[in-house]
Design an enzyme around this catalytic site. Structure first.
Site, PDB file in Angstrom:
ATOM      1  N   HIS A 192       0.930  -1.243  -0.001  1.00  0.00           N
ATOM      2  CA  HIS A 192      -0.001   0.046   0.184  1.00  0.00           C
ATOM      3  C   HIS A 192       0.855   1.159   0.100  1.00  0.00           C
ATOM      4  O   HIS A 192       0.341   2.371   0.696  1.00  0.00           O
ATOM      5  CB  HIS A 192      -1.000   0.010   1.098  1.00  0.00           C
TER       6      HIS A 192
ATOM      7  N   SER B 298      15.195  22.256 -15.098  1.00  0.00           N
ATOM      8  CA  SER B 298      13.698  22.995 -15.669  1.00  0.00           C
ATOM      9  C   SER B 298      14.181  24.272 -16.089  1.00  0.00           C
ATOM     10  O   SER B 298      15.339  24.895 -15.578  1.00  0.00           O
ATOM     11  CB  SER B 298      12.940  23.145 -14.167  1.00  0.00           C
TER      12      SER B 298
ATOM     13  N   LYS C 246      15.981  22.259 -10.075  1.00  0.00           N
ATOM     14  CA  LYS C 246      15.401  21.131 -10.217  1.00  0.00           C
ATOM     15  C   LYS C 246      16.081  20.050 -11.323  1.00  0.00           C
ATOM     16  O   LYS C 246      17.022  20.506 -12.057  1.00  0.00           O
ATOM     17  CB  LYS C 246      14.207  21.453 -11.310  1.00  0.00           C
TER      18      LYS C 246
ATOM     19  N   GLU D  69       9.655   9.207 -16.294  1.00  0.00           N
ATOM     20  CA  GLU D  69       8.264   9.447 -16.559  1.00  0.00           C
ATOM     21  C   GLU D  69       7.802   9.134 -18.036  1.00  0.00           C
ATOM     22  O   GLU D  69       6.497   8.247 -18.138  1.00  0.00           O
ATOM     23  CB  GLU D  69       8.087  11.039 -16.411  1.00  0.00           C
TER      24      GLU D  69
END
Ligand code: ARG
Length: 463
Positions: free
Chosen positions: A161, A282, A288, A295
């Site tokens: 979980h 970024s 970043k 992704e």
């Protein structure tokens, strides 16, 4: 004689050429030119067989086979002008062959049809993609094995979980993916074995009256045997669906792993550092470092599973044998294959380059009462409590630790004895995460020795 405007390949009964929109919807050359090498290999095998069976003269067969090599080198060298009017790769190649060698080119299409031709080309193409997927998966597995071997005894939290469950080892987590990707290899290999039969010689749908030798063309193209039913041979695309099925499951595995890498590389987890080579920055936030490759791998399942669904829908309800609907098979499979190979390569690179943050993994492994099960097991083993009672006692201790704002190993012995008087100081041994993982020695468990044994087994299997 064909009309100037009508198609030279089938224009015999046509007085006029097609409407521009007809040509646009009908043509597949913009994408099926990717089958050029397979198409030419199939035609060369067919031409050789036509000579061996006496259907064609040796001279014509020789001229055809050599001419096809010329056409292939033109295509590979980017010197080939593909024509939409010639519809597809099969007719583009044949028309060019005619320009190169003249009259004998017209004899190549004896005892075959574009229907068995395209089925053969596409099988050969998918077979190559299966081999590429197998190679990509093997490379990824090797990268995972290297991570697993290095970190066979690094502890980290295991989750259910996405809540801390029990400590596991880094190596064990890596090896879980080895198992998944190895099953993916098995699925691709199974599909390959099943699809490796040759449709060539099925002709349009019914076979041919010419005395062809289908064993010969099948063997020349590396197939195990000719397909046994000509209707089936030209009309099924189940081999492409099996490829897409295996690809979808593999993409699902890649997606899960990619998601873990996204989570693990976040500032909140800091379990891994992805290399600069597989991260991006970024344009506005200088701090970043984004896991874009992970992704994108996470997302690839969308188009790969999409291709699987799309082709299934194309094939559903088609009467035997060939229907032009089946021309819609290729783009989906091309796109799915391209993206699967890219995702596999990117994942392999990321896994090879990534650095596990051992202190962060270990700290996280020890938090969240991760050794509560070890405590309950100890109560069963050392005090002879029934597991259900041990579970209850442990739950009470967890609640106590929560109230005190500490973890289980920070409770005092008297805290513990307040909950169960039989508890002894040796209980603290089982509360350490290293002891916890070392104790999970059941076959397939997370103990470092088990992990090392699995790494060794896989290394030997892969050679
Ligand atoms: N371009 C066609 C395809 O991809 C080749 C087969 C055409 N056959 C036919 N009977 N029109 O399916």
């Amino acid at each position: 004689m064909t009309n100037d405007q009508s198609n030279a390949m089938w224009g015999g009964r046509f007085a006029a050429g097609p409407d521009a929109i007809m040509e646009a919807i009908n043509a597949s050359i913009s994408f099926d030119q990717r089958l050029a090498a397979q198409d030419i290999a199939g035609s060369r095998a067919h031409a050789a067989m036509l000579a061996a069976t006496g259907i064609l003269s040796d001279t014509d067969s020789q001229a055809i086979r050599e001419g096809l090599l010329t056409v292939l080198s033109e295509i590979e060298g980017g010197r080939f002008a593909f024509s939409t009017a010639l519809e597809d790769i099969h007719m583009n190649v044949e028309a060019r062959l005619k320009e190169v060698i003249g009259e004998p080119a017209g004899r190549l299409h004896t005892a075959r049809s574009r229907n068995d031709q395209v089925a053969t080309d596409f099988r050969l193409w998918v077979r190559d993609q299966i081999d590429a997927a197998l190679a990509g998966l093997e490379a990824l597995i090797r990268a995972l094995l290297a991570q697993a071997e290095a970190g066979a005894d690094w502890v980290m939290p295991g989750f259910t979980h996405l809540q801390t469950a029990q400590p596991v080892t880094w190596g064990h987590h890596m090896m879980a993916y080895v198992e998944m990707f190895a099953r993916d290899m098995g699925r691709f290999a199974d599909a390959r074995a099943r699809m490796n039969e040759c449709p060539l010689g099925a002709a349009a749908l019914a076979g041919t009256s010419f005395p062809i030798d289908r064993q010969m063309t099948a063997a020349a193209l590396g197939f195990d045997r000719p397909m046994a039913n000509s209707l089936d041979a030209v009309s099924d695309r189940d081999f492409a669906l099996e490829f897409l099925g295996a690809a979808s499951i593999c993409a699902m595995h890649l997606s899960r792993f990619a998601e873990e890498l996204v989570i693990w590389s976040s500032a909140q987890f800091r379990f891994v550092v992805l290399s600069d080579r597989f991260s991006t920055g970024s344009s506005i936030m200088p701090q970043k470092k984004n896991p874009d490759a992970a992704e994108l791998i996470r997302a690839k399942i969308g188009r790969i599973m999409g291709a699987n669904v799309a082709l299934m829908m194309v094939m559903k309800g088609l009467p035997l044998a060939y229907s032009k609907d089946m021309q819609e098979d290729k783009e989906q499979v091309f796109d799915a294959a391209d993206n699967l190979m890219l995702a596999l390569a990117a994942m392999e690179g990321m896994v090879r380059d990534m650095t596990a943050n051992r202190p962060a993994l270990e700290a996280a492994a020890a938090s969240g009462f991760s050794t509560a099960t070890d405590l309950a097991d100890w109560l069963v083993r050392a005090l002879g409590l029934p597991f259900r009672e041990a579970h209850h006692v442990t739950g009470t201790l967890v609640a106590l630790a929560e109230r005190k704002g500490c973890d289980l190993p920070e409770l005092t012995l008297s805290d513990m004895q307040g909950v169960h008087p039989g508890i002894r100081a040796e209980v603290f041994d089982v509360l350490g995460v290293h002891n916890s993982v070392a104790s999970r020695v059941s076959y397939g468990g997370t103990a470092p020795d088990q992990v090392r044994a699995q790494v060794a087994r896989w290394k030997e299997r892969l050679g």
